[in-house]
Design an enzyme around this catalytic site. Structure first.
Site, PDB file in Angstrom:
ATOM      1  N   LYS A   1      -5.935   3.547 -18.007  1.00  0.00           N
ATOM      2  CA  LYS A   1      -5.602   4.463 -17.070  1.00  0.00           C
ATOM      3  C   LYS A   1      -5.427   3.794 -15.873  1.00  0.00           C
ATOM      4  CE  LYS A   1      -9.120   7.575 -18.038  1.00  0.00           C
ATOM      5  NZ  LYS A   1      -9.951   8.598 -17.988  1.00  0.00           N
TER       6      LYS A   1
ATOM      7  N   LYS B   1     -11.463  -9.245 -13.744  1.00  0.00           N
ATOM      8  CA  LYS B   1     -11.584  -9.778 -12.409  1.00  0.00           C
ATOM      9  C   LYS B   1     -10.480  -8.989 -11.360  1.00  0.00           C
ATOM     10  CE  LYS B   1     -12.107 -14.506 -11.613  1.00  0.00           C
ATOM     11  NZ  LYS B   1     -11.747 -15.897 -11.797  1.00  0.00           N
ATOM     12  N   THR B   2      -9.213  -9.028 -11.775  1.00  0.00           N
ATOM     13  CA  THR B   2      -8.253  -8.643 -11.033  1.00  0.00           C
ATOM     14  C   THR B   2      -8.778  -6.871 -10.504  1.00  0.00           C
ATOM     15  OG1 THR B   2      -6.954  -8.099 -12.651  1.00  0.00           O
ATOM     16  CG2 THR B   2      -6.431 -10.055 -11.298  1.00  0.00           C
TER      17      THR B   2
ATOM     18  N   GLY C   1       0.309  -7.226  -5.379  1.00  0.00           N
ATOM     19  CA  GLY C   1      -0.901  -7.586  -5.163  1.00  0.00           C
ATOM     20  C   GLY C   1      -1.979  -7.473  -6.451  1.00  0.00           C
TER      21      GLY C   1
ATOM     22  N   GLY D   1      -5.642   1.463  -8.994  1.00  0.00           N
ATOM     23  CA  GLY D   1      -5.302   1.350  -7.464  1.00  0.00           C
ATOM     24  C   GLY D   1      -5.639   2.360  -6.743  1.00  0.00           C
ATOM     25  N   GLU D   2      -5.556   3.656  -6.876  1.00  0.00           N
ATOM     26  CA  GLU D   2      -5.767   4.693  -5.977  1.00  0.00           C
ATOM     27  C   GLU D   2      -6.951   5.054  -6.005  1.00  0.00           C
ATOM     28  OE1 GLU D   2      -2.539   4.978  -4.793  1.00  0.00           O
ATOM     29  OE2 GLU D   2      -1.613   4.255  -6.655  1.00  0.00           O
TER      30      GLU D   2
ATOM     31  N   ILE E   1     -10.053  -1.615 -19.275  1.00  0.00           N
ATOM     32  CA  ILE E   1      -9.696  -2.699 -18.197  1.00  0.00           C
ATOM     33  C   ILE E   1      -9.322  -3.750 -18.784  1.00  0.00           C
ATOM     34  CG2 ILE E   1     -10.704  -3.896 -16.144  1.00  0.00           C
ATOM     35  CD1 ILE E   1     -10.869  -0.776 -15.968  1.00  0.00           C
TER      36      ILE E   1
ATOM     37  N   PHE F   1       0.695  -1.216   0.052  1.00  0.00           N
ATOM     38  CA  PHE F   1       0.004   0.018   0.173  1.00  0.00           C
ATOM     39  C   PHE F   1       0.948   1.321  -0.129  1.00  0.00           C
ATOM     40  CE2 PHE F   1      -2.413  -3.171   2.565  1.00  0.00           C
ATOM     41  CZ  PHE F   1      -3.518  -3.488   1.456  1.00  0.00           C
TER      42      PHE F   1
END
Ligand SMILES: Cc1cc2nc3c(=O)[nH]c(=O)nc-3n(C[C@H](O)[C@H](O)[C@H](O)COP(=O)(O)OP(=O)(O)OC[C@H]3O[C@@H](n4cnc5c(N)ncnc54)[C@H](O)[C@@H]3O)c2cc1C
Ligand code: SF4
Lengths: 739, 326
Positions: free
Chosen positions: A692, A624-625, A460, A695-696, A620, A233
């Protein structure tokens, strides 16, 4: 026709290894004759070490050595003047203590238990000095870092003249990343100037670079392995003093040394989201057009480094508002240095901005979603550029529909369900969509398998899986024949996994190297295979691991092509980075969060009932991930909104809840059904995939959605996170005590 | 963690003898609390006496009492048919505690003996009278959001963290203990202590005594019960305030009632005055409010736990109402 691999919910390529225990994390490695280390950490917050008595500890069973500033091997790269430079606190340089929990010695023994026990026997005396850990009480120390100058467009403080205004202060406590896997490292000097590291890191190359600078040994003499990381993180985005301490201990005893720190030490040794205080003031016309926003933020940093992040960034461009000014200051305290924590800066800033917009909407008597649409920025008002892609309005629409926004009664404290106060809230988030520079090599073997290598990381999100999908699409090779290898400093350069940029940066390089490979194969076929003589690389069809002529009359498999030429493999390398497009367009990802909450009317307990999060993150790559990423971000957001707070006793400068029992990360029972939707439209400019970052934005804005929903449910506005039951209590109890 | 020796006696007598010979020794059952205390350097036993071989795992009905062996696991106790049907309050309280994994290890005796979660107690570099008598109380002038509002002293304001014990206090349980001088019985509400001038003592068990069982008398409290636990996260968090209520209602009259609280004192906090005020009364919100008002009399709060008085006031009413309408 070949099946497109990107956009599919492909299973993780390393999923099996992870769930069967086959994945080796840094601490799983076992070089011969390895020794174990434990840290002795400061119990004061400011001052100097007066003495270190190691007599008892050295006599304890199995102890090999105890290293401190008194006997540590020199670090040639330490700057002589500054206690910290860009490589952080210069551990064991001298006897100064800057913060509580700072390592003062490292004990090495032949088992972990013995090292830990011996560490408890080390006696340290300090000359204590006055320390400062309380931001509110230290505002006189606030200053501005050059990286984060005041910003303004239009008129300063224009909000004050608006007919409808809102101004309030929002505070967020210190939060700690707390991934499941503890930090640490295995350090092994295989010769006086050759070092092997098994690290927990978000970037093997940056570890290599830092070590090279500090120890002044050639880059190729430093090998960093980090194939699996058990969550980070952001906490593994740099080399920390704990790692340098271990490397020094290994150098001194000339054996491999392993350190795994404790959960308590995770609060003081590997950064944190700095606590902050923000004032947002905004004004609008009576019909809801924003006329001015002022955003002032203060956050803490360490005495020896200025940590800055994008706290006020979002305010500058999120809404179409002619007058905006921001200020961002730091307060240096006797604390270790913060570091980016998921959604860094923007997660902090968005809580203030998106809460404030909500508050303003009630004053204006305009639906909060409507108010956002009314002030939607069609182009970037900060840089005066078009967005490369922006489907925020679509995201708003999807989210509103899925949560059932229209069934919301706009009045606060107006809805009840099963004896609970019910409320709906929403917010938006944004984060820069980046693309950096990376190199990937591709090795096509004569058996038809393709191996890609790059020094990328995977904390991860499923990096290798996404890369395999991208490579499969370009090459037409079936995904089960493609391997993506990462986490080795010997691989070609890739930046750290941070800022939601890995798919964009490394994925582009994968795409490029695969195109290079195809060209190489085409040239081989054209020059060596008669049927291809008349074609050009562009005319060839690449499918199922074959080269096919345009008329589809002749096919040759990769295996046959290489075998015919007696080539064991074809290897190509490509470096990739963005171009001029970044100057022409503003590139951002956007997210929208909707939350429905229940608040218990007498105990103040908040339970989130339903979450809908929608992302505009371009195309995307793996649905799934990507969905898992979004859910993970939402869980982090639940923690930020409802439970997470690292609490200091300022008298001592020590944390009082530095463990998993008392520092509350959300558990399953806190996590309601979460529906994730993607706009899933290609960004035409950012990179070959049109993807794009994700995660954030999964976390950015989320806390405000919850806080806004809590206000809607209760009529109580909580501006100090986290929203614990006590903060929703006063109203309910005063109602009840009216006897 | 200190080096220590380890013995595993298989009779009660051997266990008690082993303790008599070594003053720094500790019994270990599930180890879920003791190991943390040892890792943090709070407890430094030179010997661990593992009691898991002792025959203390039985749950049985003895006439008018339910007998529960000290080594019965929290998860097994919560799931036991006799407990679920006769003392559902105990089952609910147990399930509100810790996490499934911890309950699978935690024993009845260990749960009673678990130490406070006060952070200063766990951090050997901060003052704490309970850990080190006369070093001062870190919590009184420090962070005390989780601390006591009833029965505290100027020496210690810690709370007992157990959920199970709140139910056992409400249910008039008795603790059976064995020591070098034989066996004795301690009423549950007398088992734990208030801190007074000796905050280092959590309870009235002598150092060389072992808990062997807990007994609960048969009650009519099978229907109108509630264990309300208010906490900062939905599971795996200690109570800010918890309330255990069991009542017997017939013809709209409360015939018999028990109320106890957790998270508010150094011991499970029975509310005898509130119980008295409600006995023979109708189960109405007005009566519940009166009782809650009686319950919070004498509450003393500190810098960060002022909310607990309001929360207690609200939670008592909520729990009473829930139990009455159950
Ligand atoms: C993270 C965390 C969260 C938790 N949350 C909760 C919660 O929400 N609610 C709750 O109620 N509890 C909670 N607990 C506490 C848990 O219930 C206790 O740790 C557990 O009950 C202790 O039982 P044990 O058998 O493991 O005891 P041990 O750790 O083995 O022993 C604890 C103490 O009891 C003594 N002891 C054990 N058995 C006997 C005996 N028969 N006679 C005399 N002395 C004995 C030991 O010597 C030791 O001093 C939590 C614990 C943790 C670690
Ligand atoms: S409240 Fe009790 S346990 Fe906590 S610091 Fe004070 S004396 Fe120690």
């Amino acid at each position: 026709m070949k099946k497109q691999q990107t956009g599919q919910p492909m299973n993780r390529v390393d999923g099996r290894l992870k769930v069967t225990g086959g994945a080796k994390y840094f601490a799983d490695h076992q070089p011969a004759d390895m020794q174990y280390a434990a840290l002795v950490c400061s119990t004061i917050s400011c001052g100097a070490i007066a003495s270190i008595n190691t007599t008892k500890a050295l006599r304890a069973p199995g102890v090999a050595d105890i290293v401190s500033h008194l006997n540590a091997p020199p670090v040639p790269g330490y700057k002589k003047t500054n206690p910290g430079d860009k490589n952080g606190l210069q551990i064991f340089r001298d006897n100064r203590i800057y913060s509580n929990g700072q390592p003062v010695a490292i004990v090495v023994a032949n088992t972990m238990e013995r090292a830990v026990y011996a560490a408890s026997l080390v006696e340290v005396q300090y000359n204590q000095e006055t320390h400062y850990t309380n931001m509110e009480a230290s505002m006189d120390k606030a200053f501005q870092n050059n990286r984060m100058k005041d910003y303004s467009r239009g008129e300063i403080n224009a909000w004050q003249k608006a007919p409808v205004t809102h101004s309030a202060q929002y505070t967020i406590p210190l939060e700690v990343h707390n991934p499941m896997e503890l930090a640490g490292i295995i350090a092994h000097w295989t010769s006086p100037d050759t070092l092997t590291l098994y690290a927990k890191t978000q970037g093997v190359k940056s570890v290599q670079e830092t070590i090279q600078e500090l120890f002044e040994i050639p880059e190729q003499n430093i090998t960093v392995h980090s194939r699996f990381v058990g969550g980070a993180f952001g906490m593994a985005l740099r080399v920390w003093p704990l790692e340098i301490a271990t490397i020094l201990a290994a150098k001194k005893i000339r054996k491999p040394v392993k350190l795994v720190i404790t959960r308590e030490q995770m609060f003081t040794l590997v950064g944190y989201r700095p606590n902050s205080s923000q004032t947002i003031s905004m004004g609008a016309t009576a019909d809801g057009k924003l006329t001015g926003i002022t955003h002032e933020a203060v956050a803490i940093t360490s005495p020896y480094e200025d940590f800055t992040e994008g706290i006020v960034a979002m305010t500058k461009f999120m809404y179409d508002c002619p007058n905006v000014n921001t200020r961002y200051q730091l307060v240096p305290l006797n604390m270790s240095t913060p570091i980016w924590m998921r959604g860094p800066g923007e997660a902090t800033g968005s809580f203030a901005l998106e809460s404030a917009i909500d508050e303003l909407s009630y004053k204006l008597k305009i639906d909060p979603l409507q108010l956002r649409i009314l002030n939607h920025a069609d182009t970037d008002p900060e840089r005066n550029l078009p967005f490369s892609s922006k489907y925020l309005k679509e995201a708003y629409q999807i989210g509103a529909e899925k949560i059932g926004w229209s069934s919301r009664n706009p009045a606060p404290r107006s809805m009840q369900e099963n004896g609970m106060l019910a409320g709906y809230g929403m917010s938006s988030g944004t984060f820069g969509a980046y693309r950096g520079k990376a190199t990937v090599s591709a090795i096509l073997k004569a058996d038809g398998t393709l191996t890609l290598q790059s020094a990328a990381a995977d904390i991860g999100p499923g990096t290798a899986t996404a890369m395999v999908q991208i490579a499969a699409d370009v090459t037409g090779i079936s995904p089960d024949k493609i391997t993506f290898m990462l986490g080795e400093s010997s691989f070609p350069y890739a930046p750290e996994q941070g800022g939601s940029a890995t798919v964009s940066t490394v994925g582009s390089a994968v795409s490029d190297v695969c195109h290079t490979l195809l060209k190489e194969l085409a040239n081989l076929a054209i020059s060596q295979v008669p049927a291809f003589k008349q074609t050009t690389p562009e005319q060839i069809i690449y499918e199922d691991g074959q080269l096919i002529t345009a008329d589809r009359q002749t096919k040759i498999t990769h295996e046959a092509l290489l075998q015919q030429q007696k080539l064991p493999e074809v290897k190509v390398t490509a470096t990739s980075q963005g171009g001029e497009e970044r100057k022409k367009y503003s590139m951002y990802s956007f997210s929208v969060h909707f939350a429905k909450v229940h608040v218990h009317p007498t105990t103040g307990v908040v339970r989130i009932q339903h979450i809908v999060s929608v992302a505009d993150a371009g195309a995307i790559v793996n649905t799934k991930t990507a969905r898992s990423q979004m859910i993970g971000g939402v869980v982090g957001g639940i923690g930020m909104a409802l439970t997470e707070e690292a609490i200091l006793d300022h008298r001592f400068g020590r944390f009082v809840n530095n463990n998993y029992a008392d520092y509350h990360v959300p558990v399953n029972a806190d996590t309601p059904p979460t529906d994730v939707y993607f706009v899933n439209k290609k960004d035409p400019y950012i990179n070959p995939m049109g993807s794009k970052g994700l995660g954030e934005i999964a976390l950015i804005g989320f806390a405000a959605a919850v806080s806004n929903a809590v206000f809607h449910a209760t009529g109580i506005r909580v501006r100090d996170l986290p929203i614990t039951p006590d903060k929703l209590l006063h109203i309910t109890s005063t109602e009840n005590t009216n006897t | 963690m200190n080096p220590f020796s380890y013995v595993r006696p298989n009779s009660l007598k051997a266990a008690i003898d082993a303790m008599a010979r070594d003053h720094s020794a500790r019994f270990i059952a599930g180890g879920t609390n003791l190991l943390d205390l040892m890792k943090n350097g709070v407890t430094l036993p030179e010997k661990l006496i593992d009691i898991n071989q002792l025959p203390l795992r039985e749950i049985r009905q003895d006439g008018n009492t339910l007998h529960i062996g000290a080594l019965v696991l929290n998860s097994n106790l919560a799931a036991h048919e006799l407990v679920k049907t006769q003392h559902p309050l105990l089952s609910e309280a147990l399930l509100a505690g810790a996490s499934q994994q911890l309950r699978n290890m935690a024993t009845v005796g260990g749960n009673m003996m678990q130490r406070t979660r006060c952070s200063y107690f766990y951090d050997t570099s901060m003052p704490c009278n309970k850990r080190q008598p006369n070093s001062g109380c870190g919590a009184i002038g420090g962070i005390n959001r989780m601390h006591a509002i009833f029965g505290a002293s100027d020496n210690c304001i810690a709370v007992h963290p157990s959920d199970m014990c709140v139910a056992l206090a409400a249910l008039d349980a008795t603790v059976l203990v064995a020591g070098p001088k034989g066996e004795r019985r301690i009423p549950f509400t007398d088992f734990h202590r208030l801190p007074g001038n000796t905050p280092q003592l959590d309870n009235n068990l002598a150092k060389n005594e072992l808990i062997t069982a807990v007994e609960i008398p048969t009650h009519p409290f099978t229907k109108h019960i509630c264990y309300l636990k208010v906490r900062d996260r939905a599971s795996y968090a200690f109570a800010l305030v918890s309330v255990a209520v069991a009542m017997d209602i017939s013809d709209n009259v409360i015939r018999n009632i028990r109320i106890a609280m957790g998270g508010v004192a150094h011991k499970p906090w029975r509310l005898p005055d509130a119980e008295k005020a409600l006995t023979g009364k109708a189960p109405t919100s007005d009566n519940f409010r009166l009782a809650a008002n009686i319950a919070i009399q004498g509450a003393k709060t500190y810098a960060h736990n002022g909310f607990k008085k309001d929360l207690a006031f609200n939670s008592i009413q909520t729990a009473l109402l829930k139990a009455a309408t159950a």
